[in-house]
Design an enzyme around this catalytic site. Structure first.
Site, PDB file in Angstrom:
ATOM      1  CB  ALA A  59      -0.920  -0.002   1.220  1.00  0.00           C
ATOM      2  N   GLY A 104       0.631  -5.171   0.858  1.00  0.00           N
ATOM      3  CA  GLY A 104      -0.470  -5.339  -0.070  1.00  0.00           C
ATOM      4  C   GLY A 104      -0.073  -6.028  -1.362  1.00  0.00           C
ATOM      5  CD  GLU A 107      -2.377  -7.735   2.772  1.00  0.00           C
ATOM      6  OE1 GLU A 107      -3.093  -7.970   3.763  1.00  0.00           O
ATOM      7  OE2 GLU A 107      -2.042  -6.587   2.425  1.00  0.00           O
ATOM      8  CD  GLU A 127       1.573  -5.416   6.085  1.00  0.00           C
ATOM      9  OE1 GLU A 127       0.929  -5.476   5.030  1.00  0.00           O
ATOM     10  OE2 GLU A 127       2.309  -6.346   6.490  1.00  0.00           O
TER      11      GLU A 127
END
Length: 267
Positions: A59, A104, A107, A127
């Site tokens: 992200a 992300g 993911e 994270e």
């Protein structure tokens, strides 16, 4: 996006920030996957990152740092919905991981049908080291992929997994290949899938999706229903006939004839 031989190739194209995922890029990705699912001609999709360094570094932290709790919730919820759309895609989506896939980005790879890795790839959910936690489905999909102990270890330490260990953990379906070989390998696999019966592929994806949470007996009953529909469908008639006749099946012609018949019936 590029298209070839019923296969579409999507590039995550923000190399200046290591292909970080922001709201605009995620929305575009979700729209593209939706369009490909409904276009009737695409049989497989390959997603990769632009450049040689990153599939996606995760992200966009600059955008994330400016969000309050409500804004973050909306962003993460939207990201989860888009990755879920990829996971539930009726056409296979292959992640060709050409560099780092962090946060992300990892993911996203987990949400794809399966992943292929270059030897320079590395995967991780770092994270916690930033005071954050995975928010695009990592805590759920990584557990399903590698088991709770390994998933906890990777998320709590933030350690990266190199391509070879990722393959041993089952995070890639083929051994890592060089960066130069990655896209040709992914496209070859996608083209193999594109030659198969499209309805059969959709049914397989649906059955596997159903198997994630359903009891075995329920899953077996669902498989029986889908498999029987395949046996009684026009694509299996073409596939079996082609096999017995020692020719290549023409599933496109069958699909076109079926659509034409459906239009006449509805007229």
């Amino acid at each position: 996006m590029e298209s070839r031989k019923k296969v579409s190739l999507i590039h995550i194209n923000r190399p200046q920030v290591h292909n970080a995922l922001n709201a605009e890029l995620l929305a575009q990705l979700g729209t593209t996957i939706g369009d490909l699912n409904s276009d009737g001609s695409t049989r497989a999709v390959v997603i990769t990152g632009t450049g040689t360094k990153a599939f996606s570094a995760g992200a966009d932290l600059e955008a994330l740092s400016a969000m309050d709790v409500h804004e973050a919730h909306l962003f993460l919820q939207s990201g989860q919905e888009i990755l879920r759309r990829i996971e539930q895609s009726g056409i296979p989506v292959i992640a060709a991981v050409n560099g780092v896939a962090l946060g992300g980005g990892f993911e996203l790879a987990l949400a794809c049908s399966f992943a292929l890795l270059s030897t320079s790839a590395s995967l991780g959910l770092p994270e916690a080291g930033l005071g954050l936690m995975p928010g695009f489905g990592g805590t759920q999909r990584l557990v399903r992929a590698v088991g709770p102990a390994v998933a906890r270890y990777l998320m709590l330490t933030g350690r990266r997994v190199d391509a070879e260990r990722a393959y041993r953990l089952g995070l890639s379906v083929l051994p890592p290949v060089t960066a130069e070989e990655l896209l040709p390998t992914a496209l070859t696999v996608a083209e193999e899938i594109a030659k198969c019966g499209p309805q059969a592929c959709r049914s397989i994806l649906r059955a596997v999706e159903h198997a994630q949470d359903a009891p075995l007996e329920t899953g077996l009953a669902y498989e029986t229903t889908l498999a029987a529909m395949a046996v009684g469908g026009p694509q299996s008639t073409e596939g079996i006939g082609a096999f017995l006749g020692r020719r290549t099946p023409d599933f496109d012609a069958v699909s076109a004839a079926h659509q034409s018949h459906a239009r006449r019936e509805s007229a």
